[in-house]
Design a protein around this motif. Structure first.
Motif, PDB file in Angstrom:
ATOM      1  N   PRO A 148      34.721  35.061   4.324  1.00 29.51           N
ATOM      2  CA  PRO A 148      35.143  34.894   5.528  1.00 29.51           C
ATOM      3  C   PRO A 148      34.055  35.255   6.370  1.00 29.51           C
ATOM      4  CG  PRO A 148      36.702  35.880   4.210  1.00 29.51           C
ATOM      5  CD  PRO A 148      35.320  35.959   3.525  1.00 29.51           C
ATOM      6  N   VAL A 149      33.986  34.482   7.707  1.00 31.38           N
ATOM      7  CA  VAL A 149      33.311  34.735   8.815  1.00 31.38           C
ATOM      8  C   VAL A 149      33.824  35.944   9.463  1.00 31.38           C
ATOM      9  CG1 VAL A 149      32.409  33.619  11.122  1.00 31.38           C
ATOM     10  CG2 VAL A 149      32.360  32.513   9.197  1.00 31.38           C
ATOM     11  N   PRO A 150      32.857  36.814   9.834  1.00 34.77           N
ATOM     12  CA  PRO A 150      33.520  37.945  10.491  1.00 34.77           C
ATOM     13  C   PRO A 150      33.850  37.756  11.802  1.00 34.77           C
ATOM     14  CG  PRO A 150      30.852  38.235  10.218  1.00 34.77           C
ATOM     15  CD  PRO A 150      31.468  37.064   9.431  1.00 34.77           C
ATOM     16  N   THR A 151      34.927  38.460  12.204  1.00 29.94           N
ATOM     17  CA  THR A 151      35.408  38.303  13.797  1.00 29.94           C
ATOM     18  C   THR A 151      34.623  39.068  14.540  1.00 29.94           C
ATOM     19  OG1 THR A 151      37.135  40.037  13.493  1.00 29.94           O
ATOM     20  CG2 THR A 151      37.942  37.918  12.827  1.00 29.94           C
ATOM     21  N   ALA A 152      34.872  38.957  15.913  1.00 26.47           N
ATOM     22  CA  ALA A 152      34.189  39.635  16.846  1.00 26.47           C
ATOM     23  C   ALA A 152      34.315  41.191  16.809  1.00 26.47           C
ATOM     24  CB  ALA A 152      34.439  39.024  18.437  1.00 26.47           C
ATOM     25  N   PHE A 153      35.816  41.450  16.355  1.00 29.97           N
ATOM     26  CA  PHE A 153      36.135  42.949  16.322  1.00 29.97           C
ATOM     27  C   PHE A 153      35.616  43.409  15.227  1.00 29.97           C
ATOM     28  CE2 PHE A 153      38.899  45.785  14.284  1.00 29.97           C
ATOM     29  CZ  PHE A 153      39.228  46.732  15.048  1.00 29.97           C
ATOM     30  N   ASP A 154      35.322  42.665  13.981  1.00 25.92           N
ATOM     31  CA  ASP A 154      34.563  43.321  12.644  1.00 25.92           C
ATOM     32  C   ASP A 154      33.115  43.617  13.024  1.00 25.92           C
ATOM     33  OD1 ASP A 154      37.126  42.827  11.295  1.00 25.92           O
ATOM     34  OD2 ASP A 154      36.448  41.047  10.744  1.00 25.92           O
ATOM     35  N   VAL A 155      32.639  42.558  13.791  1.00 30.77           N
ATOM     36  CA  VAL A 155      31.008  43.073  14.232  1.00 30.77           C
ATOM     37  C   VAL A 155      30.806  43.946  15.138  1.00 30.77           C
ATOM     38  CG1 VAL A 155      29.076  41.717  15.319  1.00 30.77           C
ATOM     39  CG2 VAL A 155      30.501  40.308  14.125  1.00 30.77           C
ATOM     40  N   LYS A 156      31.636  44.209  15.926  1.00 27.83           N
ATOM     41  CA  LYS A 156      31.709  45.238  17.130  1.00 27.83           C
ATOM     42  C   LYS A 156      31.789  46.582  16.473  1.00 27.83           C
ATOM     43  CE  LYS A 156      34.277  47.092  21.154  1.00 27.83           C
ATOM     44  NZ  LYS A 156      33.165  47.426  22.031  1.00 27.83           N
ATOM     45  N   LYS A 157      32.823  46.597  15.457  1.00 29.87           N
ATOM     46  CA  LYS A 157      33.072  47.721  14.921  1.00 29.87           C
ATOM     47  C   LYS A 157      31.833  48.211  13.821  1.00 29.87           C
ATOM     48  CE  LYS A 157      36.530  50.296  12.227  1.00 29.87           C
ATOM     49  NZ  LYS A 157      35.718  51.073  11.282  1.00 29.87           N
ATOM     50  N   ARG A 158      31.229  47.252  13.227  1.00 32.79           N
ATOM     51  CA  ARG A 158      30.254  47.710  12.238  1.00 32.79           C
ATOM     52  C   ARG A 158      28.925  48.145  12.987  1.00 32.79           C
ATOM     53  NH1 ARG A 158      29.853  43.938   6.900  1.00 32.79           N
ATOM     54  NH2 ARG A 158      28.088  45.508   6.700  1.00 32.79           N
ATOM     55  N   ILE A 159      28.753  47.568  14.263  1.00 25.92           N
ATOM     56  CA  ILE A 159      27.696  48.042  15.141  1.00 25.92           C
ATOM     57  C   ILE A 159      28.080  49.479  15.567  1.00 25.92           C
ATOM     58  CG2 ILE A 159      26.154  47.486  17.255  1.00 25.92           C
ATOM     59  CD1 ILE A 159      26.909  44.401  16.892  1.00 25.92           C
ATOM     60  N   GLU A 160      29.011  49.605  16.114  1.00 29.13           N
ATOM     61  CA  GLU A 160      29.485  50.923  16.613  1.00 29.13           C
ATOM     62  C   GLU A 160      29.315  52.026  15.535  1.00 29.13           C
ATOM     63  OE1 GLU A 160      32.287  49.760  20.499  1.00 29.13           O
ATOM     64  OE2 GLU A 160      33.130  50.105  18.418  1.00 29.13           O
ATOM     65  N   ASP A 161      29.795  51.746  14.160  1.00 28.47           N
ATOM     66  CA  ASP A 161      29.626  52.493  13.246  1.00 28.47           C
ATOM     67  C   ASP A 161      28.249  52.987  12.726  1.00 28.47           C
ATOM     68  OD1 ASP A 161      32.546  52.492  13.142  1.00 28.47           O
ATOM     69  OD2 ASP A 161      32.804  51.348  11.322  1.00 28.47           O
TER      70      ASP A 161
END
Length: 216
Positions: free
Chosen positions: A145-158
């Motif tokens: 699956p292509v990551p959603t904007a929310f997934d990308v944002k959370k991974r960067i913040e983590d």
């Protein structure tokens, strides 16, 4: 259910199905496990038979030993099957262009590649199963699956929270639906700014990083 009764129920169901020629199909049943033998002209018919048998009440397991024997003396060459397989996949609108690779060896089709959804994976296999000359299909397509904007944002913040040299609270991360990341905030050194940008690029799906962080 008694195995004799189960076997007869399966034979009756196969004969009832108009899309199947059950004349060359053998059926055995033992403790609810059904073994099918014989031969059919296409791989699609082999799969259809399995579907029909599995819908009979009392079937607990299925051993599929049916052979695919294409009709006629001429069997399609592997390159001919590969060309037809690529063509039907390309014409299928639910399968993204260029995502599926086809390999054919001894009339066995192997599908590889990546798609975003399981229905696209299934559609690719279904598209080639009905081709004449195909005796088996190995569906090795991966669903990623292509990551959603929310997934990308959370991974960067983590990632920023884990970075020892970064004060994560001072950084704002904004991600849109096109893989564009905007970074804003203040840091005390260029090394800290670079660490934040590396964290942004490390997230899957990121295509552009708009780094607006100020070094003070």
């Amino acid at each position: 259910m008694d195995d004799t009764i189960l076997r007869q129920s399966i034979i009756d169901e196969l004969e009832f199905e108009p899309s199947i020629d059950a004349a060359h199909i053998g059926v055995a049943a033992e403790s609810g496990v059904v073994t099918l033998t014989g031969h059919v002209p296409t791989f699609a018919e082999k799969n259809k038979i399995a579907d029909v048998v599995c819908r009979v009440k009392g079937v607990r397991g299925l051993a599929q030993e049916i052979e695919v024997r294409p009709r006629g003396e001429h069997r399609a060459a592997d390159d001919e099957i590969a060309k037809r397989a690529l063509s039907v996949i390309r014409w299928n609108t639910v399968i993204p262009d260029g995502t599926v690779l086809v390999k054919v060896q001894d009339a066995v089709v192997t599908l590889t590649g990546t798609v975003e959804w399981n229905y696209q994976r299934n559609a690719a296999a279904e598209a080639v199963r009905g081709l004449s000359g195909v005796i088996d299909v190995n569906n090795n397509i991966e669903v990623i699956p292509v990551p959603t904007a929310f997934d990308v944002k959370k991974r960067i913040e983590d990632a920023l929270k884990r970075a020892a040299e970064v004060e994560a609270k001072s950084i704002t991360v904004d991600v849109d639906g096109f893989g564009r990341v905007k970074l804003e905030g203040r840091v005390n050194a260029w090394s800290e700014r670079n660490a934040v940008e590396r964290a942004a690029w490390s997230a899957p799906g990121v295509k552009i990083v708009d780094d607006r962080i100020i070094v003070v």
